[in-house]
Design a protein around this motif. Structure first.
Motif, mmCIF file in Angstrom:
data_model
loop_
_atom_site.group_PDB
_atom_site.id
_atom_site.type_symbol
_atom_site.label_atom_id
_atom_site.label_comp_id
_atom_site.label_asym_id
_atom_site.label_seq_id
_atom_site.Cartn_x
_atom_site.Cartn_y
_atom_site.Cartn_z
ATOM 1 N N GLY A 126 0.816 -1.212 0.000
ATOM 2 C CA GLY A 126 0.000 0.000 0.000
ATOM 3 C C GLY A 126 0.845 1.255 0.000
ATOM 4 O O GLY A 126 0.497 2.264 -0.609
ATOM 5 N N ASP A 127 1.983 1.174 0.667
ATOM 6 C CA ASP A 127 2.871 2.325 0.767
ATOM 7 C C ASP A 127 3.464 2.714 -0.589
ATOM 8 O O ASP A 127 3.858 3.853 -0.801
ATOM 9 C CB ASP A 127 3.989 1.985 1.759
ATOM 10 N N ARG A 128 3.525 1.756 -1.494
ATOM 11 C CA ARG A 128 4.155 2.023 -2.794
ATOM 12 C C ARG A 128 3.142 2.450 -3.864
ATOM 13 O O ARG A 128 3.515 2.772 -4.978
ATOM 14 C CB ARG A 128 4.907 0.774 -3.285
ATOM 15 N N ILE A 129 1.875 2.416 -3.513
ATOM 16 C CA ILE A 129 0.846 2.729 -4.520
ATOM 17 C C ILE A 129 0.761 4.244 -4.760
ATOM 18 O O ILE A 129 0.742 5.016 -3.809
ATOM 19 C CB ILE A 129 -0.505 2.144 -4.063
ATOM 20 N N ALA A 148 -10.291 -3.297 2.536
ATOM 21 C CA ALA A 148 -9.051 -3.899 3.022
ATOM 22 C C ALA A 148 -9.447 -5.223 3.659
ATOM 23 O O ALA A 148 -10.603 -5.407 4.053
ATOM 24 C CB ALA A 148 -8.397 -2.994 4.039
ATOM 25 N N SER A 149 -8.494 -6.131 3.767
ATOM 26 C CA SER A 149 -8.864 -7.444 4.299
ATOM 27 C C SER A 149 -8.467 -7.630 5.760
ATOM 28 O O SER A 149 -8.714 -8.690 6.330
ATOM 29 C CB SER A 149 -8.270 -8.554 3.429
ATOM 30 N N TYR A 156 -4.721 1.902 8.050
ATOM 31 C CA TYR A 156 -3.631 2.542 7.309
ATOM 32 C C TYR A 156 -4.171 3.235 6.051
ATOM 33 O O TYR A 156 -3.893 4.403 5.801
ATOM 34 C CB TYR A 156 -2.602 1.468 6.949
ATOM 35 N N LEU A 157 -4.952 2.492 5.274
ATOM 36 C CA LEU A 157 -5.469 3.061 4.016
ATOM 37 C C LEU A 157 -6.476 4.177 4.275
ATOM 38 O O LEU A 157 -6.559 5.135 3.518
ATOM 39 C CB LEU A 157 -6.102 1.974 3.147
ATOM 40 N N SER A 158 -7.224 4.054 5.368
ATOM 41 C CA SER A 158 -8.190 5.115 5.711
ATOM 42 C C SER A 158 -7.475 6.433 5.938
ATOM 43 O O SER A 158 -7.968 7.490 5.548
ATOM 44 C CB SER A 158 -8.946 4.752 6.988
ATOM 45 N N ALA A 159 -6.320 6.335 6.585
ATOM 46 C CA ALA A 159 -5.573 7.569 6.867
ATOM 47 C C ALA A 159 -4.898 8.108 5.612
ATOM 48 O O ALA A 159 -4.649 9.295 5.494
ATOM 49 C CB ALA A 159 -4.541 7.306 7.954
ATOM 50 N N LYS A 160 -4.602 7.228 4.675
ATOM 51 C CA LYS A 160 -3.789 7.615 3.527
ATOM 52 C C LYS A 160 -4.623 7.997 2.297
ATOM 53 O O LYS A 160 -4.281 8.932 1.590
ATOM 54 C CB LYS A 160 -2.891 6.428 3.189
#
Lengths: 371, 309
Positions: A126-129, A148-149, A156-160
């Motif tokens: 996710g960090d590289r997307i 997300a699973s 993490y994705l919610s914040a990003k």
């Protein structure tokens, strides 16, 4: 009847442009199957043919496979063009930028259609997307449900990301009518997966067990799964150093029969995952349904796999001593194991039941109009 | 001067009843005779216009309308010029203190003009960015290439005016979008815009800060209905409970999208995540896979997060 079409990504070697037989029973096949079985969808998995046969189709009756003539974007666009009227729900697996033109095309011809993106990623990925890239951002905003699973990845994705991110775990479905009323547990530490792969870090598990094996004389380790070639010399070396463990550390090889595999989970008191990275492994749900006390490394899904240590323990990635200490403490605490195992089953039924997970997905997509 | 197909005087200095400024239109000399200070000021200003630069007609018209306004307003006048410095602005800056010595002329500019301008207070905006004070200026003059913004409108006092020295397509486009916020009057054809008090609230609602506040309020409004929903769930029969939850989840989903838009502006890293978990607990409840205690627990977490944000 709504049509749900899961279209594979092109140009991604790890996916291979299509779906294999095994995937029919994993979350990528399970979601469209249960949308069909429980919610009346016409569900189709679309991709190039990667296996000669698909015997598992027998277990997912009603789920269809459509094969593309080639692994290209053009083939997928053509498929969408010729099936646009039926594709009410487009399902995408993996947050691949390769999906961007596909989604743009689909939304052009079916602006009323829904899109479900199962990100199926770990945080390192996710960090590289390139989520701030305008085309990628637009792609994310075109999706109706992005999932997300596991909780950690969701957080993490919610914040990003600038879109809502839901949680759709990789659930478990009882395809083989396994019964859980006859569970009889043995002193087994179980692990399941590609044994010896860099990801699974099985040597951590073996070395930790070797450290405390003398203090746990009644315990065995069972490693289930195909063994990587480059791991075999390590195994020999391990047994040379610990010949007394030859009878207590058992490599079963790959168990293809899913019922037999579930029996392994039912027999074991402890399931151990020593990976250095994981998104949300399918083995988590299987171990929890099997009533195993889960010991796992601190991967993204560790909190989910142990219900925040309510039914397991978490150790730092790669830390042999920490894992050995947990083995020692847990294996000698029968009450902890049995309570943990019971919690695991309750937790699995509540959070990892694929029927419930897909019902939630259906509701997220269609709200009060969900079938 | 042509004005909407008619001719009208922009500045009428002949009628004392039109002059509400502190400058006399005429006064008697001690040694006899009459002098006309107002006429002198306007004459001087007019001379400046044609002496210093061949300005566009629109600019000259604007200039005279501002002078006319100065005649009609006895109060202290604060004037701001935004954008390129022009000789007309210089002229205005010079005559402004003659109407009242405490009148002030400001110029917001990216560059300091050549020469000395003692009657001008320059404000330099680095990179074009300068936070304008609210409710501060009686008049704002926008130079040719300056696009009007909500912030500029708010900087004008109630009943104050913004003057445009020209109308080009970018300005017209911007005014078009402003007209969605409040009705632009026919005054616009005269290259000016009056800020009436009731516009201010409407304008504020559309500034970035105002939009953020609106969105926050909308989300809080949705969240504040949750205790009522939980109570209804406890008391209503099953069928009605389902309808109540469906409606509530639909609203929560709508609010979640708004939250996703403003999330970077909020002082919480977790509020978006906790909001989603709130939605999840409600969906689980709706699908008979959840519990009210889980909803209650998550509601408490969420409200704490909101307080922080």
């Amino acid at each position: 009847m709504r049509g749900a079409y899961l279209i594979s990504s092109n140009g991604n070697p790890s996916i291979g442009g299509g779906w294999n037989n095994q995937q029919l029973l994993k979350d990528c096949g399970l979601v469209p199957y249960l949308l069909h079985k429980n919610h009346g969808f016409h569900s189709v998995m679309v991709g190039i043919k990667v296996d000669a046969d698909y015997p598992y189709l027998e277990y997912v009756r009603g789920l269809e496979l459509d094969f593309l003539p080639e692994d290209t974007l053009k083939a997928r666009i053509n498929y969408i063009d010729s099936h646009a009227g039926y594709i009410d729900l487009l399902i995408l697996y993996g947050a691949y930028p390769a999906y961007i033109p596909l989604v743009e095309h689909y939304k052009k011809i079916r602006p009323d259609g829904k899109i479900y993106l199962a990100t199926d990623m770990n945080i390192a990925w996710g960090d590289r997307i390139p989520h701030e890239n305008p085309a990628y951002k637009n792609f994310l905003h075109s999706c109706d449900v992005i999932a997300a699973s596991c909780r950690a990845t969701q957080k993490y994705l919610s914040a990003k990301w600038s879109v809502p991110v839901d949680l759709i775990r990789n659930g478990w479905y009882n395809f083989f009518k396994v019964k859980f009323d006859d569970v009889s547990k043995e002193n087994i530490i179980l692990t399941v997966g590609r044994i010896g792969s860099n990801q699974k870090q099985n040597h951590i598990l073996l070395e930790a067990f070797a450290k405390v094996a003398k203090d746990l004389p009644n315990w065995k380790v069972r490693l289930v799964g195909g063994i990587e070639e480059n791991f075999k010399p390590y195994i020999e070396k391990f047994f040379s150093a610990h010949p007394d463990l030859r009878e207590r550390v058992i490599f079963t090889g790959l168990i293809e029969n899913k019922s037999a595999l579930m029996e392994e989970y039912k027999r074991a008191k402890i399931f151990c995952l020593s990976s250095n990275f994981e998104g949300a492994p399918n083995v988590a749900a299987e171990a929890l349904f099997g009533g195993d006390f889960v010991i796992c490394s601190d991967v993204d899904a560790a909190g989910d796999m142990t219900d925040d240590e309510n039914c397991g323990k978490i150790f730092p990635i790669g830390n042999v001593d920490a894992l050995a200490k947990i083995f020692l403490n847990v294996c000698r605490d029968e009450k902890l194991i049995s309570n943990g195992g019971r919690n695991a089953r309750d937790y699995a039924r509540e959070q990892f039941d694929a029927n419930k997970i897909v019902a939630r997905l259906n509701y997220l997509l269609y709200g009060g109009d969900a079938n | 001067m042509e004005d909407g197909g008619q001719f009208s005087l922009l500045v009428d200095i002949r009628t004392p009843s039109e002059n509400r400024s502190r400058v006399h239109s005429h006064q008697f000399k001690e040694k006899g005779g009459v002098e006309f200070p107002l006429t002198e000021i306007v004459k001087e200003a007019t001379k400046n216009i044609f002496k210093k630069t061949p300005e566009s007609l629109a600019h000259v018209v604007t200039y005279f309308r501002i002078v006319a306004r100065l005649l009609k307003k006895p109060q202290i006048h604060s004037m701001l010029c935004i954008g390129n410095w022009s000789p007309l602005d210089e002229s205005l800056a010079e005559i402004l203190p003659q109407f009242n010595p405490v009148n002030k002329f400001y110029c917001l500019s990216e560059m300091r003009p050549l020469g000395k301008f003692p009657s001008v207070n320059f404000i330099f905006a680095e990179g074009g960015e300068f936070p304008l004070p609210e409710n501060k200026f009686d008049t704002i003059i926008l130079s040719e290439r300056q696009i009007p913004s909500l912030e500029m409108l708010l900087a004008v006092k109630d009943y104050g005016k913004i003057y445009f020295t020209a109308l080009n397509s970018s300005i017209e486009e911007s005014l078009q979008s402003l007209s969605k916020i409040f009705p632009l009057t026919a005054e616009l054809s005269l290259l000016e815009l009056e800020i009436l008090p009731h516009f201010r609230q409407e304008i504020k609602r559309h500034t970035p800060a105002g939009i953020l506040e609106n969105k926050k309020s909308e989300i809080i409004q949705v969240v504040s209905t949750l205790p009522d929903v939980i109570e209804k769930f406890r008391t209503l029969p099953r069928k009605k409970r389902t309808a109540v939850l469906d409606e509530c989840i639909s609203e929560i989903s709508r609010a979640e999208k708004i939250l996703a838009e403003i999330f970077p502006e909020l002082h919480s890293d977790t509020i978006k995540f906790n909001f989603n978990v709130m939605k999840e607990t409600l969906i689980d409840l709706r699908l008979d896979n959840g519990s009210l205690s889980r909803v209650d627990r998550q509601y408490k977490i969420l409200t704490q997060d909101f307080e922080q944000a």
